[in-house]
Design a protein around this motif. Structure first.
Motif, mmCIF file in Angstrom:
data_model
loop_
_atom_site.group_PDB
_atom_site.id
_atom_site.type_symbol
_atom_site.label_atom_id
_atom_site.label_comp_id
_atom_site.label_asym_id
_atom_site.label_seq_id
_atom_site.Cartn_x
_atom_site.Cartn_y
_atom_site.Cartn_z
ATOM 1 N N GLY A 165 11.887 -5.184 14.979
ATOM 2 C CA GLY A 165 10.542 -5.750 15.004
ATOM 3 C C GLY A 165 10.428 -6.985 15.873
ATOM 4 O O GLY A 165 11.422 -7.562 16.329
ATOM 5 N N ASP A 166 9.208 -7.410 16.103
ATOM 6 C CA ASP A 166 8.954 -8.581 16.945
ATOM 7 C C ASP A 166 9.536 -9.859 16.354
ATOM 8 O O ASP A 166 9.912 -10.776 17.078
ATOM 9 N N GLU A 167 9.590 -9.929 15.025
ATOM 10 C CA GLU A 167 10.084 -11.149 14.385
ATOM 11 C C GLU A 167 11.599 -11.147 14.216
ATOM 12 O O GLU A 167 12.176 -12.122 13.744
ATOM 13 N N GLY A 168 12.261 -10.049 14.585
ATOM 14 C CA GLY A 168 13.708 -9.976 14.442
ATOM 15 C C GLY A 168 14.156 -9.890 13.008
ATOM 16 O O GLY A 168 15.289 -10.264 12.673
ATOM 17 N N THR A 169 13.304 -9.401 12.126
ATOM 18 C CA THR A 169 13.664 -9.285 10.715
ATOM 19 C C THR A 169 14.616 -8.112 10.494
ATOM 20 O O THR A 169 14.544 -7.096 11.187
ATOM 21 N N ALA A 170 15.500 -8.254 9.533
ATOM 22 C CA ALA A 170 16.467 -7.197 9.225
ATOM 23 C C ALA A 170 15.774 -6.057 8.497
ATOM 24 O O ALA A 170 14.832 -6.270 7.727
ATOM 25 N N ARG A 171 16.243 -4.845 8.738
ATOM 26 C CA ARG A 171 15.717 -3.673 8.048
ATOM 27 C C ARG A 171 16.811 -2.618 7.996
ATOM 28 O O ARG A 171 17.767 -2.638 8.777
ATOM 29 N N ILE A 172 16.669 -1.680 7.095
ATOM 30 C CA ILE A 172 17.620 -0.580 6.996
ATOM 31 C C ILE A 172 17.481 0.321 8.216
ATOM 32 O O ILE A 172 16.369 0.726 8.566
ATOM 33 N N HIS A 173 18.591 0.616 8.848
ATOM 34 C CA HIS A 173 18.577 1.562 9.968
ATOM 35 C C HIS A 173 18.847 2.979 9.483
ATOM 36 O O HIS A 173 18.159 3.922 9.866
ATOM 37 N N GLU A 174 19.855 3.137 8.641
ATOM 38 C CA GLU A 174 20.204 4.435 8.082
ATOM 39 C C GLU A 174 20.862 4.223 6.733
ATOM 40 O O GLU A 174 21.472 3.187 6.480
ATOM 41 N N ALA A 175 20.715 5.193 5.880
ATOM 42 C CA ALA A 175 21.354 5.142 4.562
ATOM 43 C C ALA A 175 21.382 6.563 4.035
ATOM 44 O O ALA A 175 20.353 7.108 3.644
ATOM 45 N N TRP A 176 22.548 7.188 4.058
ATOM 46 C CA TRP A 176 22.638 8.583 3.650
ATOM 47 C C TRP A 176 24.037 8.896 3.128
ATOM 48 O O TRP A 176 25.005 8.173 3.379
ATOM 49 N N ALA A 177 24.121 9.988 2.374
ATOM 50 C CA ALA A 177 25.398 10.515 1.898
ATOM 51 C C ALA A 177 25.286 12.034 1.882
ATOM 52 O O ALA A 177 24.188 12.589 1.730
ATOM 53 N N GLY A 178 26.431 12.696 2.046
ATOM 54 C CA GLY A 178 26.381 14.147 2.097
ATOM 55 C C GLY A 178 27.658 14.804 1.617
ATOM 56 O O GLY A 178 28.744 14.209 1.674
ATOM 57 N N VAL A 179 27.524 16.025 1.127
ATOM 58 C CA VAL A 179 28.657 16.850 0.705
ATOM 59 C C VAL A 179 29.130 17.640 1.923
ATOM 60 O O VAL A 179 28.361 18.416 2.505
ATOM 61 N N THR A 180 30.386 17.444 2.323
ATOM 62 C CA THR A 180 30.879 17.999 3.592
ATOM 63 C C THR A 180 32.152 18.804 3.426
ATOM 64 O O THR A 180 32.951 18.917 4.346
ATOM 65 N N ALA A 181 32.375 19.377 2.242
ATOM 66 C CA ALA A 181 33.615 20.115 2.006
ATOM 67 C C ALA A 181 33.703 21.358 2.880
ATOM 68 O O ALA A 181 34.796 21.765 3.291
ATOM 69 N N GLU A 182 32.573 21.983 3.195
ATOM 70 C CA GLU A 182 32.557 23.195 4.003
ATOM 71 C C GLU A 182 31.776 22.963 5.289
ATOM 72 O O GLU A 182 30.620 22.556 5.239
ATOM 73 N N ARG A 183 32.409 23.228 6.419
ATOM 74 C CA ARG A 183 31.738 23.038 7.696
ATOM 75 C C ARG A 183 30.542 23.972 7.862
ATOM 76 O O ARG A 183 29.606 23.668 8.596
ATOM 77 N N ALA A 184 30.569 25.098 7.195
ATOM 78 C CA ALA A 184 29.477 26.060 7.327
ATOM 79 C C ALA A 184 28.218 25.619 6.591
ATOM 80 O O ALA A 184 27.126 26.088 6.912
ATOM 81 N N LEU A 185 28.362 24.699 5.630
ATOM 82 C CA LEU A 185 27.197 24.216 4.884
ATOM 83 C C LEU A 185 27.458 22.794 4.422
ATOM 84 O O LEU A 185 28.160 22.560 3.442
ATOM 85 N N GLU A 186 26.905 21.850 5.153
ATOM 86 C CA GLU A 186 26.961 20.445 4.784
ATOM 87 C C GLU A 186 25.550 20.010 4.400
ATOM 88 O O GLU A 186 24.581 20.353 5.082
ATOM 89 N N VAL A 187 25.431 19.241 3.328
ATOM 90 C CA VAL A 187 24.120 18.823 2.829
ATOM 91 C C VAL A 187 24.092 17.303 2.745
ATOM 92 O O VAL A 187 24.972 16.696 2.132
ATOM 93 N N TYR A 188 23.073 16.710 3.381
ATOM 94 C CA TYR A 188 22.931 15.261 3.426
ATOM 95 C C TYR A 188 21.578 14.858 2.843
ATOM 96 O O TYR A 188 20.587 15.580 2.980
ATOM 97 N N ALA A 189 21.520 13.673 2.238
ATOM 98 C CA ALA A 189 20.270 13.148 1.706
ATOM 99 C C ALA A 189 20.170 11.670 2.050
ATOM 100 O O ALA A 189 21.173 10.947 2.039
ATOM 101 N N GLY A 190 18.957 11.221 2.377
ATOM 102 C CA GLY A 190 18.734 9.826 2.703
ATOM 103 C C GLY A 190 17.981 9.665 3.998
ATOM 104 O O GLY A 190 17.308 10.584 4.472
ATOM 105 N N ALA A 191 18.091 8.482 4.600
ATOM 106 C CA ALA A 191 17.442 8.178 5.878
ATOM 107 C C ALA A 191 18.384 8.567 7.005
ATOM 108 O O ALA A 191 19.431 7.948 7.187
ATOM 109 N N ARG A 192 17.979 9.584 7.769
ATOM 110 C CA ARG A 192 18.869 10.167 8.772
ATOM 111 C C ARG A 192 18.046 10.725 9.929
ATOM 112 O O ARG A 192 16.846 10.909 9.837
ATOM 113 N N THR A 193 18.690 11.032 11.053
ATOM 114 C CA THR A 193 17.982 11.526 12.226
ATOM 115 C C THR A 193 17.394 12.905 12.005
ATOM 116 O O THR A 193 18.075 13.809 11.531
#
Length: 442
Positions: A165-193
């Motif tokens: 922001g213009d004021e240089g205030t801190a903010r969350i850029h990303e925050a996520w977690a995911g189950v990645t045991a299988e490469r064929a199906l990974e599931v993530y939840a949170g703030a992500r691209t």
């Protein structure tokens, strides 16, 4: 002459930062550096100034392993020399920075980018997508955080943008977690691209030029809150992404782009959005960087994606397709992006849009690493039509050329760009700019 002196001064700073101790490291393993999913990208701030853009925050992608068993590290890609054990910054240095605490492994996230603008046209405007409005300095990105995983079964990342922001205030850029045991199906939840546009999904520190394409910054939704599923097969010979999110919001000014919503009030004002992407890298992973920094063998990546957002103020939709080539130091990227916006008859928030608008853009970029992992040049051409039904000064042809010097691989690099924007309809504006950027990326 004053502008030339500023540029010369910037070049002197570059040479001063380039340590004679820096040896030319051997190639990083693209598979070891490429995350299982593209990293979150931030959206444009509501004020219209492009916000700090993301780096790839996930740990390196890993093959699936039996539950409770730590997956093996992937071997360097074909054509990559073996890392030097006594060189702290040899390929794979990000992986070696990971700290193991039992089954938990964590690594730092850091992205610092300082820009100097020795020359800026009198008509430059941040809300129109220009990098600067006046000659001077800008703290473009200042990001810190942690990424890691638990026994290869759960992956996570949390980072904060300190220069938002213009004021240089801190903010969350990303925050996520995911189950990645299988490469064929990974599931993530949170703030992500959101999986839309290859350029948007690249990390902020991984581009050949100082900024992503202007068209991408204006048209991609970047980071949003939701749930994503993705899968990767045969060393990324085929990949898919699919996600459900809170509905997207965008500014009335086209070049101000989408807003990033971290949903502090839940889904109070929005609706629901959907996005998906299919991609292939049939000759092996292209790695995290857009440039072919290591002069790798020929590789190609192709992708196509789309989104639909049923928001309270607008219905938003879009599609894009891309091709990226790497070959012996050469990189070539082509993208086409199309988006649309239709206002609701009774919007939940005030908007100035009164009719449906469709936007179209074409992007082509190419570059070559003159010295592997050290010195590269790149050029980009963009044709952008914010409203295909109207011819005005919003229709732009943007030309950008630049040089990048990698002092320590991708850890520390300097970039110098010149951008010329030509308005294809209406009044021609003086909004060219010269940007020098010094960047530290972990």
């Amino acid at each position: 002459m004053r502008h030339l002196a500023c540029v010369a001064g910037g070049a002197a700073v570059l040479l001063a930062l380039s340590s004679p101790r820096a040896q030319e490291p051997s190639a990083e393993a693209p598979a070891a550096e490429a995350p299982a999913a593209p990293a979150p990208a931030e959206a444009q701030a509501p004020s219209g100034e492009p916000d700090g853009e993301p780096e790839r925050a996930e740990p390196p992608a890993r093959p699936s392993a039996p539950v409770g068993q730590r997956p093996r590290r992937e071997a360097p890609a074909q054509g990559s020399p073996a890392p030097a054990r006594d060189d702290v910054l040899s390929p794979g240095f990000r992986e070696r920075m990971r700290v193991a605490l039992g089954p938990l492994e964590v690594a730092p996230i850091a992205l610092l980018a300082l820009q100097a603008a020795p020359y800026v046209g009198d008509d430059a405007l941040n809300q129109a997508g220009d990098s600067a409005e006046q000659p001077g300095f800008r703290l473009r990105r200042a990001r810190v955080g942690l990424r890691g995983d638990v026994a290869g079964l759960v992956r996570f990342a949390v980072s904060t943008e300190l220069a938002g922001g213009d004021e240089g205030t801190a903010r969350i850029h990303e925050a996520w977690a995911g189950v990645t045991a299988e490469r064929a199906l990974e599931v993530y939840a949170g703030a992500r691209t959101v999986p839309f546009s290859r350029s948007a999904m690249l990390g902020a520190g991984d581009g050949a030029l100082t900024e992503r394409p202007l068209a991408v910054r204006a048209m991609a939704p970047f980071t949003q809150v939701g749930i994503q599923a993705e899968g990767h097969f045969q060393d990324r010979a085929f990949s898919y992404h699919a996600g459900v999110y809170n509905a997207f919001q965008r500014a009335d000014q086209f070049y101000a782009g989408h807003s990033e919503s971290l949903a502090p009030l839940g889904n109070r004002f929005e609706g629901i959005a959907f996005a998906g992407r299919l991609a292939t890298e049939p000759r092996g992973p292209l790695g995290r960087a857009l440039q072919d920094v290591a002069h790798s063998p020929f590789r190609i990546g192709v992708g196509a994606d789309g989104f639909f957002s049923n928001g309270g103020a607008r219905t938003l939709y879009g599609a894009s397709a891309d091709v990226l080539l790497h070959a012996a130091g050469l990189h070539a990227l082509g993208e086409v992006l199309w988006t649309g916006a239709s206002p609701k008859s009774v919007p939940t928030q005030p908007i100035s849009q009164v009719t449906s608008v469709s936007s179209l853009a074409l992007v082509f970029e190419a570059g070559y690493m003159i010295v592997a992992r050290k010195l590269g040049v790149s050029g980009r051409v963009e044709w952008i039509d914010p409203n295909i039904d109207v011819d005005d000064e919003g229709d732009n042809l943007a030309l950008t050329g630049g040089v990048s010097y990698h002092a320590y691989d991708d850890l520390l690099k300097a970039q110098l760009d010149y951008t010329h924007r030509e308005e294809l309809g209406g009044l021609s504006l003086a909004n060219d700019a010269v940007i020098l950027q010094l960047q530290l990326s972990l």
